[in-house]
Design an enzyme around this catalytic site. Sequence first.
Site, PDB file in Angstrom:
ATOM      1  N   HIS A 193      -9.339  -0.075  -1.499  1.00  0.00           N
ATOM      2  CA  HIS A 193     -10.037   0.199  -0.768  1.00  0.00           C
ATOM      3  C   HIS A 193     -11.149   1.138  -0.426  1.00  0.00           C
ATOM      4  CE1 HIS A 193      -5.349  -1.097   1.798  1.00  0.00           C
ATOM      5  NE2 HIS A 193      -6.367  -1.891   0.995  1.00  0.00           N
TER       6      HIS A 193
ATOM      7  N   CYS B 270      -5.072  -6.880  -4.587  1.00  0.00           N
ATOM      8  CA  CYS B 270      -5.634  -6.370  -2.512  1.00  0.00           C
ATOM      9  C   CYS B 270      -6.851  -7.894  -2.256  1.00  0.00           C
ATOM     10  CB  CYS B 270      -6.067  -5.566  -2.662  1.00  0.00           C
ATOM     11  SG  CYS B 270      -6.807  -4.859  -0.682  1.00  0.00           S
ATOM     12  N   HIS B 271      -6.665  -8.198  -1.148  1.00  0.00           N
ATOM     13  CA  HIS B 271      -7.641  -8.986  -0.910  1.00  0.00           C
ATOM     14  C   HIS B 271      -9.191  -8.426  -0.651  1.00  0.00           C
ATOM     15  CE1 HIS B 271      -3.430 -10.690   0.711  1.00  0.00           C
ATOM     16  NE2 HIS B 271      -3.801 -11.028  -0.973  1.00  0.00           N
TER      17      HIS B 271
ATOM     18  N   ASN C 124       0.727  -1.360   0.276  1.00  0.00           N
ATOM     19  CA  ASN C 124      -0.057   0.485  -0.302  1.00  0.00           C
ATOM     20  C   ASN C 124       0.843   1.345   0.279  1.00  0.00           C
ATOM     21  OD1 ASN C 124      -2.939  -1.009  -0.078  1.00  0.00           O
ATOM     22  ND2 ASN C 124      -2.161  -2.052   1.859  1.00  0.00           N
TER      23      ASN C 124
ATOM     24  N   ASP D  22     -12.062  -3.817   2.996  1.00  0.00           N
ATOM     25  CA  ASP D  22     -10.879  -2.080   3.890  1.00  0.00           C
ATOM     26  C   ASP D  22     -12.139  -1.427   3.726  1.00  0.00           C
ATOM     27  OD1 ASP D  22      -8.318  -3.848   4.290  1.00  0.00           O
ATOM     28  OD2 ASP D  22      -9.434  -4.216   2.440  1.00  0.00           O
TER      29      ASP D  22
END
Lengths: 452, 452
Positions: B192, B163-164, B142, B252
């Site tokens: 995010h 990203c997860h 990030n 996120d």
Amino acid sequence: MGTSVKICIIGAGSAQFSAGIVRDLCVNPGLAGSHVVLMDIDERRLEFVLQLAERLSAELQANVSFSKTTDRQKALKDADFVLNTAQVGGHQWSEDQRKLGEKHGYYRGTKLHNFPQMHLFLDVARDIERICPNAWLIQSANPVFEGCSLMHRETKLNILGLCHGHYGYLEIANVLGLEPQYVTAKTQGFNHWIWLTDFRYKGEDAYPLLDEWIQTKAEAYWAKADFEFWDNQMSRAAIHLYQMFGLMPIGDTPRTCENLGVGWWYHTDLTEKQRWYGSLGGFDSELGWQKYLDRLSDKVDDIERAVTDASLKVTDIFPPVQSKEQIVPIINSLVNNVEGIYQVNIPNRGGIVKGFPENLVVECQGVVNGSGIRGVSQEPLPAKLVAGTMNPRWSQAECMIEAMRLGDYHLLLSCLLMDQRTRSLTQAEGYLREWFADPRNEQLAKVFRIHP
Amino acid sequence: MGTSVKICIIGAGSAQFSAGIVRDLCVNPGLAGSHVVLMDIDERRLEFVLQLAERLSAELQANVSFSKTTDRQKALKDADFVLNTAQVGGHQWSEDQRKLGEKHGYYRGTKLHNFPQMHLFLDVARDIERICPNAWLIQSANPVFEGCSLMHRETKLNILGLCHGHYGYLEIANVLGLEPQYVTAKTQGFNHWIWLTDFRYKGEDAYPLLDEWIQTKAEAYWAKADFEFWDNQMSRAAIHLYQMFGLMPIGDTPRTCENLGVGWWYHTDLTEKQRWYGSLGGFDSELGWQKYLDRLSDKVDDIERAVTDASLKVTDIFPPVQSKEQIVPIINSLVNNVEGIYQVNIPNRGGIVKGFPENLVVECQGVVNGSGIRGVSQEPLPAKLVAGTMNPRWSQAECMIEAMRLGDYHLLLSCLLMDQRTRSLTQAEGYLREWFADPRNEQLAKVFRIHP
């Protein structure tokens, strides 16, 4: 022979505004024979403005006629131009809203007062669309930026926003000691958020003259005792914004930064305002604003005397020359195909101000003639200025425009939550609750589906 | 027969990340014969990760080879894929920056720590451009959103951010008691900052099931004692954001709103965090974060034991099945033309996420095959969500991206001034001064032309 048009002034009770328009109209032979409908909900002030208009017209031996009405829909019938200068609830409502803001922790209030304004704008615009759909709507009441963008999104009207702020470059020239006839300037951006992209003296770039003034004379200027009682254009704040972002903020720009995400730091309290805007803390401080209201009131008294005392002449207050107000010259350009370049607020069709949506109303130069208004595109604004000032301002405007357009409580709440002074959700919600509970917001509460 | 590729991991000292990639590679026959270069500046951890990788590979009898280096430029030679997972200065520097933020009035720190990261990203990207310009850069460290956008603007590389967070819809499904194999979801936005645009159970819209849960079960869920020690996806904050803006924030998103203009109000102090994210105050509170660090440390201890104790098997910690991590499957799709749909962060070419610039990296579904990655465009996000959440987040990202791109102090300062916790210019400037004075920011200070 002139081209007679029908001009409707919404909120005509503002003597200074209306008389200015009437005077400009009287001295413009191209519009001889025109008729002005004065519309306001305040009958007393309306009657007074009618007398004022008739006195002015008589003194100037002009061929302009007048009528008055409190009925907006009647006023709009057959209008060619509608000037909207109305301030909902007048200064009293503004001040009451400000007080409520202060009660909830917002020094000098918030931008919530834009919502009753935009609500009225939409009402007027929808009436125009129904009653005189080909009329030009000339918007001079604030918020011009958000309000015009909103009306453009919700109607098919010809919308033009006008403001005086762009003349701020003349104040820069004046302080720098430049002869105004050799000064040229270009600005662009959003209303009350415009930047000096080109500034020339006798054809040469004049920014170096400004830089030199900052280096050698600015401190003395800021320190001097007879400092203008409000100063925006050459204030320490304006220069600081220039130093931060690379272009001079013009007109209302250095004051409007107040609680709009960029520039809030000049306005945290009176002391900070005084540091950045001089001894009165600028136009928007409690001191500067009181001066402004006093001045306005003195002016209105002068006008009243001139109208009621037969021994006085109204033209002593409104001399028989075209003012710097662009409204009447633009009307003349449009109806008589007299081409001119003006500072206008128009939809961003084709991306006049590059990088922003086409359905936003932007401020730029416009070529006006019999075919209408064509915005003049400039180079893109510098990347730094866009990232640091234009995007944040745009993002906030979008939230306000869409909140009103959708009648969405949570977007309205978001506008407040974006205010740098907001400390908690509870604070913002409590403030909104009390604001909506005011009977003057009854209609607005319905739009936002608030049930107290 | 597999297609052998050379994969370079920058910041390979992260055992968990590197071992996960190695395992996925070992179980993927399509990439047999591949070589992994492990690069990190921490020699001790690098040696450990090399041993770990070799143990894993041996246990899985995989045809994958490894090398290690502390020299980034050597590591990049002939690389086909570069995975950047590096965290500048590790957790220590993050925590020190956070402490400095708290000293200057910013609870849990600010986003300043993104700048050392972005500075490194640019360095790596420029090395890749010089040394292995056809490689894919896969960014997992990030800030993926701002960092990938920045690198995209400054280089011609093939950039992919991963990203997860998008798997968060499975947590919603889990809490609602839905069988995951019948759940489908689409999300889009920025990394995010993604929103659930389509959520189905057995083909039917599943939002009504969520609405029912909120009505009937949410309070009990939030009140229950065995509440997950951090909870973002089904937290009170996530549901409140959904109620404000109309779509569920995913992964996120409900935590990242922290001091990013939208959602700061959930994070003003620990009490407020606990109200919105449960007893530990969510992932980012002092309590939640400590748990996260402890867990990480336990995991690293487990791995260390498995590597150093010959009686243990590394595959007990990294079982021999493809994980949910998309990196290796995407590499396989690209090199072996095995078409798949993944959640990707790629440049917004052609306006995949409508209404945002093409030079911004957005998160969306992407069809990946031998020709590359094609973003899947969806309907425009709802006007309300755009005005209330997407524009403000974009505006802040632009300021950060351009501050780093231009090395501009005043834009960096503007990023801080946009932080809702900033109370004065003096505060922000003082904080920046002390931050730049840290020797670990020496290079960054030069970029921003700060001379202490």
